[in-house]
Motif scaffolding. Structure first.
Motif, PDB file in Angstrom:
ATOM      1  N   ILE A 133     130.791  -0.868  96.420  1.00  0.00           N
ATOM      2  CA  ILE A 133     131.076   0.396  95.832  1.00  0.00           C
ATOM      3  C   ILE A 133     132.712   0.151  95.687  1.00  0.00           C
ATOM      4  CG2 ILE A 133     131.848   1.890  95.120  1.00  0.00           C
ATOM      5  CD1 ILE A 133     129.409   1.510  94.609  1.00  0.00           C
ATOM      6  N   ASP A 134     132.947  -0.311  96.666  1.00  0.00           N
ATOM      7  CA  ASP A 134     134.266  -1.010  96.659  1.00  0.00           C
ATOM      8  C   ASP A 134     134.821  -1.617  96.058  1.00  0.00           C
ATOM      9  OD1 ASP A 134     135.006   1.020  99.069  1.00  0.00           O
ATOM     10  OD2 ASP A 134     135.731  -0.540 100.770  1.00  0.00           O
ATOM     11  N   GLN A 135     134.191  -2.981  95.994  1.00  0.00           N
ATOM     12  CA  GLN A 135     134.425  -4.441  94.846  1.00  0.00           C
ATOM     13  C   GLN A 135     133.624  -4.182  93.347  1.00  0.00           C
ATOM     14  OE1 GLN A 135     133.504  -8.073  96.060  1.00  0.00           O
ATOM     15  NE2 GLN A 135     133.316  -7.965  98.462  1.00  0.00           N
ATOM     16  N   LEU A 136     133.148  -3.095  92.749  1.00  0.00           N
ATOM     17  CA  LEU A 136     132.824  -2.386  91.452  1.00  0.00           C
ATOM     18  C   LEU A 136     133.610  -1.439  91.497  1.00  0.00           C
ATOM     19  CD1 LEU A 136     129.002  -1.733  91.421  1.00  0.00           C
ATOM     20  CD2 LEU A 136     130.428  -3.590  90.145  1.00  0.00           C
ATOM     21  N   HIS A 137     135.295  -0.761  92.180  1.00  0.00           N
ATOM     22  CA  HIS A 137     136.020  -0.312  92.462  1.00  0.00           C
ATOM     23  C   HIS A 137     136.136   1.230  91.859  1.00  0.00           C
ATOM     24  CE1 HIS A 137     138.058  -4.005  91.317  1.00  0.00           C
ATOM     25  NE2 HIS A 137     137.742  -4.418  90.305  1.00  0.00           N
ATOM     26  N   GLY A 138     135.024   1.944  92.825  1.00  0.00           N
ATOM     27  CA  GLY A 138     134.499   2.898  92.693  1.00  0.00           C
ATOM     28  C   GLY A 138     134.999   3.462  94.743  1.00  0.00           C
ATOM     29  N   GLU A 139     133.855   5.165  94.576  1.00  0.00           N
ATOM     30  CA  GLU A 139     134.375   5.243  95.551  1.00  0.00           C
ATOM     31  C   GLU A 139     133.141   6.138  96.347  1.00  0.00           C
ATOM     32  OE1 GLU A 139     136.207   9.445  95.161  1.00  0.00           O
ATOM     33  OE2 GLU A 139     136.955   8.428  93.364  1.00  0.00           O
ATOM     34  N   ILE A 140     133.024   5.715  97.851  1.00  0.00           N
ATOM     35  CA  ILE A 140     131.675   6.424  98.032  1.00  0.00           C
ATOM     36  C   ILE A 140     132.069   7.618  99.427  1.00  0.00           C
ATOM     37  CG2 ILE A 140     131.466   4.525 100.011  1.00  0.00           C
ATOM     38  CD1 ILE A 140     128.388   4.044  99.968  1.00  0.00           C
ATOM     39  N   GLY A 141     130.321   8.859  99.274  1.00  0.00           N
ATOM     40  CA  GLY A 141     130.826   9.654 100.404  1.00  0.00           C
ATOM     41  C   GLY A 141     129.568  10.109 100.702  1.00  0.00           C
ATOM     42  N   VAL A 142     129.700  10.783 101.695  1.00  0.00           N
ATOM     43  CA  VAL A 142     128.181  11.731 101.885  1.00  0.00           C
ATOM     44  C   VAL A 142     128.692  13.438 102.117  1.00  0.00           C
ATOM     45  CG1 VAL A 142     129.072  11.280 104.485  1.00  0.00           C
ATOM     46  CG2 VAL A 142     126.523  11.865 103.623  1.00  0.00           C
ATOM     47  N   GLU A 143     127.832  13.765 102.155  1.00  0.00           N
ATOM     48  CA  GLU A 143     127.927  15.885 102.504  1.00  0.00           C
ATOM     49  C   GLU A 143     126.659  15.963 102.901  1.00  0.00           C
ATOM     50  OE1 GLU A 143     128.597  16.943  98.797  1.00  0.00           O
ATOM     51  OE2 GLU A 143     130.250  16.248  97.840  1.00  0.00           O
ATOM     52  N   GLU A 145     124.681  18.969 105.825  1.00  0.00           N
ATOM     53  CA  GLU A 145     124.831  20.338 106.805  1.00  0.00           C
ATOM     54  C   GLU A 145     123.960  19.832 107.465  1.00  0.00           C
ATOM     55  OE1 GLU A 145     124.807  24.893 106.375  1.00  0.00           O
ATOM     56  OE2 GLU A 145     125.927  23.993 105.030  1.00  0.00           O
ATOM     57  N   PRO A 146     124.107  20.145 109.012  1.00  0.00           N
ATOM     58  CA  PRO A 146     122.969  20.213 109.951  1.00  0.00           C
ATOM     59  C   PRO A 146     121.471  20.384 109.533  1.00  0.00           C
ATOM     60  CG  PRO A 146     124.738  19.705 111.407  1.00  0.00           C
ATOM     61  CD  PRO A 146     125.152  19.765 109.694  1.00  0.00           C
ATOM     62  N   GLY A 147     120.537  20.178 109.864  1.00  0.00           N
ATOM     63  CA  GLY A 147     119.970  21.289 109.542  1.00  0.00           C
ATOM     64  C   GLY A 147     119.257  21.620 108.217  1.00  0.00           C
ATOM     65  N   LYS A 148     120.845  20.948 107.321  1.00  0.00           N
ATOM     66  CA  LYS A 148     120.399  20.919 105.727  1.00  0.00           C
ATOM     67  C   LYS A 148     120.132  20.106 105.012  1.00  0.00           C
ATOM     68  CE  LYS A 148     121.693  26.486 105.967  1.00  0.00           C
ATOM     69  NZ  LYS A 148     122.392  27.016 105.572  1.00  0.00           N
ATOM     70  N   GLY A 149     120.329  19.188 105.336  1.00  0.00           N
ATOM     71  CA  GLY A 149     120.262  17.942 104.640  1.00  0.00           C
ATOM     72  C   GLY A 149     121.539  16.951 104.173  1.00  0.00           C
ATOM     73  N   SER A 150     121.151  16.254 103.286  1.00  0.00           N
ATOM     74  CA  SER A 150     122.442  15.515 103.057  1.00  0.00           C
ATOM     75  C   SER A 150     122.290  14.761 101.845  1.00  0.00           C
ATOM     76  CB  SER A 150     122.350  14.318 103.860  1.00  0.00           C
ATOM     77  OG  SER A 150     122.316  14.444 105.444  1.00  0.00           O
ATOM     78  N   CYS A 151     123.198  14.420 101.094  1.00  0.00           N
ATOM     79  CA  CYS A 151     123.373  14.032  99.821  1.00  0.00           C
ATOM     80  C   CYS A 151     125.033  12.737 100.299  1.00  0.00           C
ATOM     81  CB  CYS A 151     124.239  15.094  98.666  1.00  0.00           C
ATOM     82  SG  CYS A 151     124.778  14.195  96.868  1.00  0.00           S
ATOM     83  N   PHE A 152     124.222  11.264  99.835  1.00  0.00           N
ATOM     84  CA  PHE A 152     125.350  10.661  99.819  1.00  0.00           C
ATOM     85  C   PHE A 152     125.173  10.130  98.644  1.00  0.00           C
ATOM     86  CE2 PHE A 152     123.220   9.801 104.141  1.00  0.00           C
ATOM     87  CZ  PHE A 152     124.388   9.570 104.817  1.00  0.00           C
ATOM     88  N   TRP A 153     126.283   9.625  98.099  1.00  0.00           N
ATOM     89  CA  TRP A 153     127.108   9.681  96.714  1.00  0.00           C
ATOM     90  C   TRP A 153     127.688   8.436  96.410  1.00  0.00           C
ATOM     91  CZ3 TRP A 153     132.182   9.978  96.241  1.00  0.00           C
ATOM     92  CH2 TRP A 153     132.702  10.458  97.229  1.00  0.00           C
ATOM     93  N   PHE A 154     128.393   7.574  95.213  1.00  0.00           N
ATOM     94  CA  PHE A 154     129.783   6.633  94.783  1.00  0.00           C
ATOM     95  C   PHE A 154     129.670   7.079  93.613  1.00  0.00           C
ATOM     96  CE2 PHE A 154     125.699   4.172  94.357  1.00  0.00           C
ATOM     97  CZ  PHE A 154     125.988   3.721  92.658  1.00  0.00           C
ATOM     98  N   ILE A 155     130.219   7.101  93.256  1.00  0.00           N
ATOM     99  CA  ILE A 155     131.088   7.440  91.823  1.00  0.00           C
ATOM    100  C   ILE A 155     131.915   6.648  91.563  1.00  0.00           C
ATOM    101  CG2 ILE A 155     133.373   8.244  90.784  1.00  0.00           C
ATOM    102  CD1 ILE A 155     132.856  11.074  92.412  1.00  0.00           C
ATOM    103  N   LEU A 156     131.955   5.980  90.311  1.00  0.00           N
ATOM    104  CA  LEU A 156     132.206   4.450  89.779  1.00  0.00           C
ATOM    105  C   LEU A 156     132.611   4.685  88.000  1.00  0.00           C
ATOM    106  CD1 LEU A 156     128.749   2.433  89.440  1.00  0.00           C
ATOM    107  CD2 LEU A 156     130.975   2.397  91.026  1.00  0.00           C
ATOM    108  N   PRO A 157     133.744   3.826  87.920  1.00  0.00           N
ATOM    109  CA  PRO A 157     134.484   4.089  85.795  1.00  0.00           C
ATOM    110  C   PRO A 157     132.827   3.503  85.395  1.00  0.00           C
ATOM    111  CG  PRO A 157     135.611   2.151  87.151  1.00  0.00           C
ATOM    112  CD  PRO A 157     134.684   2.538  88.722  1.00  0.00           C
ATOM    113  N   ILE A 158     133.564   4.205  83.962  1.00  0.00           N
ATOM    114  CA  ILE A 158     132.134   3.844  83.064  1.00  0.00           C
ATOM    115  C   ILE A 158     133.308   2.740  82.442  1.00  0.00           C
ATOM    116  CG2 ILE A 158     131.081   4.762  80.693  1.00  0.00           C
ATOM    117  CD1 ILE A 158     130.879   7.557  82.247  1.00  0.00           C
ATOM    118  N   VAL A 159     132.586   1.712  82.175  1.00  0.00           N
ATOM    119  CA  VAL A 159     133.628   0.855  81.366  1.00  0.00           C
ATOM    120  C   VAL A 159     132.598   0.156  79.724  1.00  0.00           C
ATOM    121  CG1 VAL A 159     133.968  -0.982  81.658  1.00  0.00           C
ATOM    122  CG2 VAL A 159     134.083  -0.411  84.032  1.00  0.00           C
TER     123      VAL A 159
END
Length: 159
Positions: A133-143, A145-159
């Protein structure tokens, strides 16, 4: 991993049909979930195309789904995306799994980080995802909460 980090890993940028990509991932990953976990393609636009490397996007999203399947014993894993107002797109994989404590979230994209030694894997998957994702000029992250789940995400520019 070393090729990706050194910037010598090859990327093939083409037009990517985002809906087809997500549908393919959901279809191919169905076998990774148990009978008590539904893997679904979340709400999406009628059509969406971006310029990126389809194989690398497939690799990152599949890794997110694979991890979600390891830590979700019941509920839902959603693969999805949303267009953001500033000509960017946000991909995500959310789950109803065990979640991640805040103190672990800051290091989860580092090399060899495994939060559970009983789960198979090398601890390199998320680090590789971050490098891609870094090499695609994006950002990556996670949100999460213990016991409730996770959301892994990444954002890219629309070219």
């Amino acid at each position: 991993m070393s090729k990706i980090e050194a910037g010598t890993f090859e990327f093939t940028i083409t037009e990517v049909n985002v809906n087809l990509l997500c549908e393919d991932i959901v279809r191919s990953m169905q076998g990774k979930t148990t009978e008590t976990v539904r893997l679904v393609f979340d709400k999406h636009l009628p059509e969406c195309y971006i310029m990126s490397d389809r194989n690398r996007l497939h690799q990152v999203i599949s890794n997110f789904v694979n991890n979600a399947a390891k830590f979700t014993s019941e509920g839902t894993i959603k693969v999805g995306y949303e267009q953001l107002e500033d000509s960017r797109i946000r991909f995500y994989v959310s789950d109803t799994g065990i979640g991640i404590k805040e103190e672990y979230r800051v290091q989860i994209f580092d090399r060899f980080v495994k939060l559970n030694s009983f789960i198979h894997g090398t601890g390199l998957g998320l680090s590789i995802c971050r490098s891609i994702i870094d090499q695609l000029h994006g950002e990556i992250g996670v949100e999460s909460e213990p016991g409730k789940g996770s959301c892994f995400w990444f954002i890219l520019p629309i070219v």
